[in-house]
Enzyme design. Sequence first.
Site, short mmCIF file in Angstrom:
data_model
loop_
_atom_site.label_atom_id
_atom_site.label_comp_id
_atom_site.label_asym_id
_atom_site.label_seq_id
_atom_site.Cartn_x
_atom_site.Cartn_y
_atom_site.Cartn_z
N GLU A 172 24.15 19.30 15.75
CA GLU A 172 23.43 20.45 15.18
C GLU A 172 24.20 21.03 14.00
OE1 GLU A 172 20.43 21.50 15.80
OE2 GLU A 172 20.03 20.23 17.55
N ASN A 196 23.05 20.93 10.03
CA ASN A 196 22.93 22.17 9.25
C ASN A 196 23.69 22.09 7.94
OD1 ASN A 196 21.31 23.43 11.10
ND2 ASN A 196 22.88 24.79 11.93
N ARG A 223 11.80 22.47 10.77
CA ARG A 223 12.97 22.99 11.48
C ARG A 223 12.49 24.06 12.44
NH1 ARG A 223 16.96 19.84 11.72
NH2 ARG A 223 16.01 18.22 10.48
N1 LIG Z 1 25.89 25.15 7.17
C1 LIG Z 1 24.93 25.99 6.76
N2 LIG Z 1 24.85 26.36 5.45
C2 LIG Z 1 23.88 27.21 5.02
N3 LIG Z 1 22.94 27.76 5.82
C3 LIG Z 1 22.97 27.43 7.13
C4 LIG Z 1 23.96 26.54 7.67
N4 LIG Z 1 23.74 26.42 9.00
C5 LIG Z 1 22.68 27.18 9.27
N5 LIG Z 1 22.20 27.80 8.17
C6 LIG Z 1 21.07 28.76 8.12
O1 LIG Z 1 20.84 29.25 9.43
C7 LIG Z 1 19.47 29.00 9.81
C8 LIG Z 1 19.41 28.76 11.31
O2 LIG Z 1 20.08 27.54 11.67
P1 LIG Z 1 19.62 26.77 12.98
O3 LIG Z 1 20.40 25.52 13.09
O4 LIG Z 1 19.67 27.72 14.13
O5 LIG Z 1 18.08 26.44 12.70
P2 LIG Z 1 17.45 25.37 11.70
O6 LIG Z 1 18.51 24.43 11.21
O7 LIG Z 1 16.70 26.11 10.65
O8 LIG Z 1 16.44 24.59 12.65
P3 LIG Z 1 16.83 23.45 13.75
O9 LIG Z 1 18.32 23.45 13.89
O10 LIG Z 1 16.14 23.89 15.01
O11 LIG Z 1 16.30 22.19 13.19
C9 LIG Z 1 19.02 27.85 8.96
O12 LIG Z 1 17.61 27.82 8.79
C10 LIG Z 1 19.76 28.13 7.64
O13 LIG Z 1 19.08 29.10 6.87
MG LIG Z 2 19.84 23.53 12.49
#
Ligand SMILES: Nc1ncnc2c1ncn2[C@@H]1O[C@H](COP(=O)(O)OP(=O)(O)OP(=O)(O)O)[C@@H](O)[C@H]1O
Ligand SMILES: [Mg+2]
Length: 147
Positions: A48, A52, A106
């Site tokens: 995960e 990200n 996502r």
């Molecule tokens: N490494 C990162 N750099 C920039 N923004 C990030 C990063 N990790 C997370 N985010 C932000 O945090 C939000 C939430 O992350 P999360 O992993 O919970 O959900 P997601 O990636 O949008 O969906 P999913 O993981 O369920 O596919 C993301 O939509 C993004 O905006």
């Molecule tokens: Mg994610």
Amino acid sequence: MEQKNEMSITFDSRSSNEGFARVAVAAFCTQLNPTMEEVADIKTAISEAITNSIIHGYNSQIKKIQIDCCIEGKDLWVSVIDTGCGIPDVKKAMEPLYTTRPELDRSGMGFAFMEAFMDELCVESEVGKGTTVRMKKTIGTPKNLFA
Ligand SMILES: Nc1ncnc2c1ncn2[C@@H]1O[C@H](COP(=O)(O)OP(=O)(O)OP(=O)(O)O)[C@@H](O)[C@H]1O
Ligand SMILES: [Mg+2]
């Protein structure tokens, strides 16, 4: 007190490297004699965080992702580090179902999974500088003994 044991890897932010990176961390932690379930939890959380960095941090541009691992006693510490766009509001980003990329299908559950599968989760981020996701799992102590 046992001495700590550290391992770091740096790799290109290609989704083809995600499998390699989570297996590398899983292999490193086998010295703690984790259960299959504990290894699966760690791999899911790492996946995960890496996804990200690839999708959100670097918006699919090819840059570097660093993973620092440290074993201290029964604790495995893992940091997943990118130098991407950063997160403006970490608290909001960590809320379940919050996503900035719904168009990519996502679901906003990545941080919730990391929190559920690991014992500690700490996210440090600066806009324009990058994000560090630091997680800890203590091997041999299930989160809920009566589950
Ligand atoms: N490494 C990162 N750099 C920039 N923004 C990030 C990063 N990790 C997370 N985010 C932000 O945090 C939000 C939430 O992350 P999360 O992993 O919970 O959900 P997601 O990636 O949008 O969906 P999913 O993981 O369920 O596919 C993301 O939509 C993004 O905006
Ligand atoms: Mg994610």
